[in-house]
Design a protein around this motif. Structure first.
Motif, PDB file in Angstrom:
ATOM      1  N   GLY A  67       0.989  -1.372  -0.030  1.00  0.00           N
ATOM      2  CA  GLY A  67      -0.379   0.191   0.120  1.00  0.00           C
ATOM      3  C   GLY A  67       0.848   1.081   0.392  1.00  0.00           C
ATOM      4  O   GLY A  67       0.303   2.407  -0.627  1.00  0.00           O
ATOM      5  N   ALA A  68       1.923   1.192   0.071  1.00  0.00           N
ATOM      6  CA  ALA A  68       2.754   2.445   0.449  1.00  0.00           C
ATOM      7  C   ALA A  68       3.180   3.326  -1.279  1.00  0.00           C
ATOM      8  O   ALA A  68       3.682   4.664  -1.261  1.00  0.00           O
ATOM      9  N   ARG A  69       2.643   2.385  -2.034  1.00  0.00           N
ATOM     10  CA  ARG A  69       2.619   3.149  -3.593  1.00  0.00           C
ATOM     11  C   ARG A  69       2.109   4.271  -3.775  1.00  0.00           C
ATOM     12  O   ARG A  69       1.857   5.020  -4.499  1.00  0.00           O
ATOM     13  N   PHE A  70       0.453   4.138  -2.673  1.00  0.00           N
ATOM     14  CA  PHE A  70      -0.265   5.107  -2.847  1.00  0.00           C
ATOM     15  C   PHE A  70       0.679   6.775  -1.495  1.00  0.00           C
ATOM     16  O   PHE A  70      -0.342   7.049  -1.174  1.00  0.00           O
ATOM     17  N   GLY A  71       1.450   6.447  -0.730  1.00  0.00           N
ATOM     18  CA  GLY A  71       1.428   6.910   0.055  1.00  0.00           C
ATOM     19  C   GLY A  71       1.966   8.588  -0.595  1.00  0.00           C
ATOM     20  O   GLY A  71       1.804   9.561   0.536  1.00  0.00           O
ATOM     21  N   GLY A  72       2.943   8.874  -0.858  1.00  0.00           N
ATOM     22  CA  GLY A  72       3.465   9.961  -2.122  1.00  0.00           C
ATOM     23  C   GLY A  72       2.466  10.886  -2.101  1.00  0.00           C
ATOM     24  O   GLY A  72       1.814  12.075  -1.826  1.00  0.00           O
ATOM     25  N   ASN A  73       0.897  10.237  -2.059  1.00  0.00           N
ATOM     26  CA  ASN A  73       0.219  11.490  -2.753  1.00  0.00           C
ATOM     27  C   ASN A  73      -1.079  11.494  -1.512  1.00  0.00           C
ATOM     28  O   ASN A  73      -1.615  12.500  -1.275  1.00  0.00           O
ATOM     29  N   ALA A  74      -0.571  10.424  -0.576  1.00  0.00           N
ATOM     30  CA  ALA A  74      -1.562  11.027   0.740  1.00  0.00           C
ATOM     31  C   ALA A  74      -0.851  12.043   1.867  1.00  0.00           C
ATOM     32  O   ALA A  74      -0.988  12.517   2.626  1.00  0.00           O
ATOM     33  N   ILE A  75       0.584  12.261   1.780  1.00  0.00           N
ATOM     34  CA  ILE A  75       1.201  13.013   2.065  1.00  0.00           C
ATOM     35  C   ILE A  75       0.691  14.335   0.939  1.00  0.00           C
ATOM     36  O   ILE A  75       1.153  15.292   2.674  1.00  0.00           O
ATOM     37  N   ARG A  76       1.004  14.256   0.398  1.00  0.00           N
ATOM     38  CA  ARG A  76       0.443  15.153  -0.693  1.00  0.00           C
ATOM     39  C   ARG A  76      -0.308  16.105   0.082  1.00  0.00           C
ATOM     40  O   ARG A  76      -0.744  17.103   0.790  1.00  0.00           O
ATOM     41  N   GLU A  77      -1.979  14.959   0.157  1.00  0.00           N
ATOM     42  CA  GLU A  77      -2.591  16.082   0.749  1.00  0.00           C
ATOM     43  C   GLU A  77      -2.929  16.325   2.309  1.00  0.00           C
ATOM     44  O   GLU A  77      -3.537  17.404   2.392  1.00  0.00           O
ATOM     45  N   ALA A  78      -1.964  15.570   2.884  1.00  0.00           N
ATOM     46  CA  ALA A  78      -1.789  15.952   4.144  1.00  0.00           C
ATOM     47  C   ALA A  78      -0.883  17.010   4.096  1.00  0.00           C
ATOM     48  O   ALA A  78      -1.514  18.166   5.019  1.00  0.00           O
ATOM     49  N   SER A  79      -0.842  17.664   3.221  1.00  0.00           N
ATOM     50  CA  SER A  79       0.413  18.565   3.375  1.00  0.00           C
ATOM     51  C   SER A  79      -0.746  20.105   2.735  1.00  0.00           C
ATOM     52  O   SER A  79       0.404  20.922   3.232  1.00  0.00           O
ATOM     53  N   ARG A  80      -1.538  19.974   2.592  1.00  0.00           N
ATOM     54  CA  ARG A  80      -2.883  21.154   2.505  1.00  0.00           C
ATOM     55  C   ARG A  80      -2.550  21.922   3.711  1.00  0.00           C
ATOM     56  O   ARG A  80      -2.387  22.919   4.069  1.00  0.00           O
ATOM     57  N   LEU A  81      -2.500  21.307   4.729  1.00  0.00           N
ATOM     58  CA  LEU A  81      -2.790  21.758   5.845  1.00  0.00           C
ATOM     59  C   LEU A  81      -0.995  22.795   6.449  1.00  0.00           C
ATOM     60  O   LEU A  81      -0.874  23.677   7.694  1.00  0.00           O
ATOM     61  N   LEU A  82       0.328  22.378   6.382  1.00  0.00           N
ATOM     62  CA  LEU A  82       1.261  23.214   6.377  1.00  0.00           C
ATOM     63  C   LEU A  82       1.410  24.666   5.902  1.00  0.00           C
ATOM     64  O   LEU A  82       0.313  24.792   5.116  1.00  0.00           O
ATOM     65  N   ARG A  83       1.563  25.504   6.546  1.00  0.00           N
ATOM     66  CA  ARG A  83       1.773  26.981   6.403  1.00  0.00           C
ATOM     67  C   ARG A  83       3.579  27.675   6.179  1.00  0.00           C
ATOM     68  O   ARG A  83       3.885  26.597   5.953  1.00  0.00           O
ATOM     69  N   PRO A  84       3.442  28.724   5.390  1.00  0.00           N
ATOM     70  CA  PRO A  84       4.548  28.801   4.614  1.00  0.00           C
ATOM     71  C   PRO A  84       6.093  29.972   5.638  1.00  0.00           C
ATOM     72  O   PRO A  84       7.153  29.457   5.424  1.00  0.00           O
ATOM     73  N   TYR A  85       5.833  29.764   7.042  1.00  0.00           N
ATOM     74  CA  TYR A  85       6.231  30.025   7.398  1.00  0.00           C
ATOM     75  C   TYR A  85       6.803  28.480   9.315  1.00  0.00           C
ATOM     76  O   TYR A  85       5.105  28.712   9.617  1.00  0.00           O
ATOM     77  N   ASN A  86       7.755  28.698   9.259  1.00  0.00           N
ATOM     78  CA  ASN A  86       8.074  27.244  10.143  1.00  0.00           C
ATOM     79  C   ASN A  86       8.973  27.862  11.603  1.00  0.00           C
ATOM     80  O   ASN A  86       9.967  28.632  11.804  1.00  0.00           O
TER      81      ASN A  86
END
Length: 338
Positions: A67-86
């Protein structure tokens, strides 16, 4: 072949300002294409990327749950919550250097050998174009061709390997190229600097004590998850930085380094792992290391209730990307006399 030019190469050396992510105060996070952190695609930056975020949807090398073949796109979806300042690194990574989503490397799911060649070639092209890589797997088999590409650019590289498992076994079912063997092959091929190797977060049962003996002979140090718990993050980071020194460093993160409570969505879970906070703090502690590229693998969204694993993975990739952009900006400033 190692590059003979010691000056830093950057995709945005022409001084054009980086193109950043979509403004989430104007466009809802759930709208639009799911690139990593809502960043532009690499074709939208004229092929320029100081850091290229690239997916490898491949899990033919797994020995347990697929199932890890779908991991990259799952990470991309979750990364919608990231903001530009760390705030943890006091940096706006996407303003410091051009980061772009380079899409996926399309690999053959039925032929591991061909898949590894494809990954190595594609990674080499991105490196030749001046990019560092933040690779989203996929299973851990892909670390081997990525390390081959890194070694051609930098010579043998230092490695920090975050994982519940050693991944230095010889074969599975007689197969030499699997997600449990990449770092043995990498040592055998001479693409790793064996004076600067370390596992972080290992734990759980092994096939026998020989597994540890063989691993030590290859040059690996081990920081177990129990070591992190007993000694604390700061002491562990100091040890890792001393081991790495100023060598070119590649970081490989198997998300199963986290305890299943923090990362249930993975193929080979082991109890007793790191917390997501510990992993993020260790990564942040590598700020003085020469991070050339990184991968994050083994996210399997089919087992990931409430996107817990994907969120942890997206934040880990964000911290690694921030480290790279800070170093790129510092090198650019140094080269210009700033």
């Amino acid at each position: 072949m190692t590059s003979s030019d010691n000056s830093p190469r950057h995709a945005s050396d022409d001084a054009r300002p980086p193109r950043g992510p979509v403004d989430s105060s104007r466009v809802p996070r759930y709208a639009g294409p799911a690139t990593f952190a809502r960043l532009p695609r690499i074709d939208q930056t004229e092929g320029r990327a100081d850091v290229a975020v690239v997916g490898v949807p491949f899990d033919t090398g797994v020995s347990y749950r697929p199932g890890a073949r779908f991991g990259g796109n799952a990470i991309r979806e979750a990364s919608r919550l990231l903001r530009p300042y760390n705030p943890a690194q006091d940096a706006s990574p996407f303003a410091l250097a051009q980061v772009a989503d380079a899409g996926d490397i399309a690999v053959n799911p039925f032929d591991i050998g061909e898949a590894l060649e494809t990954v190595e070639h594609a990674a080499g092209e991105l490196l030749d174009a001046g990019s560092r890589l933040m690779t989203l797997g996929g299973d851990h088999t892909i670390a081997l061709p990525l390390l081959r590409a890194m070694a051609r650019e930098h010579g043998p590289v230092a490695l920090l390997h975050f994982d519940a498992h050693l991944d230095t076994w010889d074969t599975y079912f007689g197969a030499p190229y699997t997600h449990g063997t990449p770092f043995r092959r990498a040592v055998e091929e001479g693409v790793l600097d064996t004076s600067a190797l370390s596992h972080v977060g290992t734990r759980g049962p092994l096939y026998g004590k020989r597994d540890l003996d063989d691993d030590a002979k290859m040059g690996f140090g081990i920081v177990t998850s129990a070591d992190v718990m007993r000694r604390g993050v700061d002491e562990v980071v100091d040890q890792l930085r001393q081991r790495i020194g100023s060598r070119p460093l590649y970081v490989s993160v198997d998300i199963d380094v986290l305890d299943p409570a923090h990362a249930p969505g993975t193929g080979t879970p082991e109890a007793g792992g790191l917390t997501s906070r510990e992993l993020l703090e260790i990564v942040r502690g590598l700020s003085d290391c020469h991070l050339i590229s990184a991968d994050l693998v083994e996210v399997a969204p089919a087992y990931d209730h409430a996107e817990i694993t994907s969120v942890a993975a997206s934040h880990t990739a964000y911290e690694l990307t921030t480290l790279m952009t800070r170093q790129i900006a510092a090198a650019r400033g140094s080269a210009s006399g700033g």
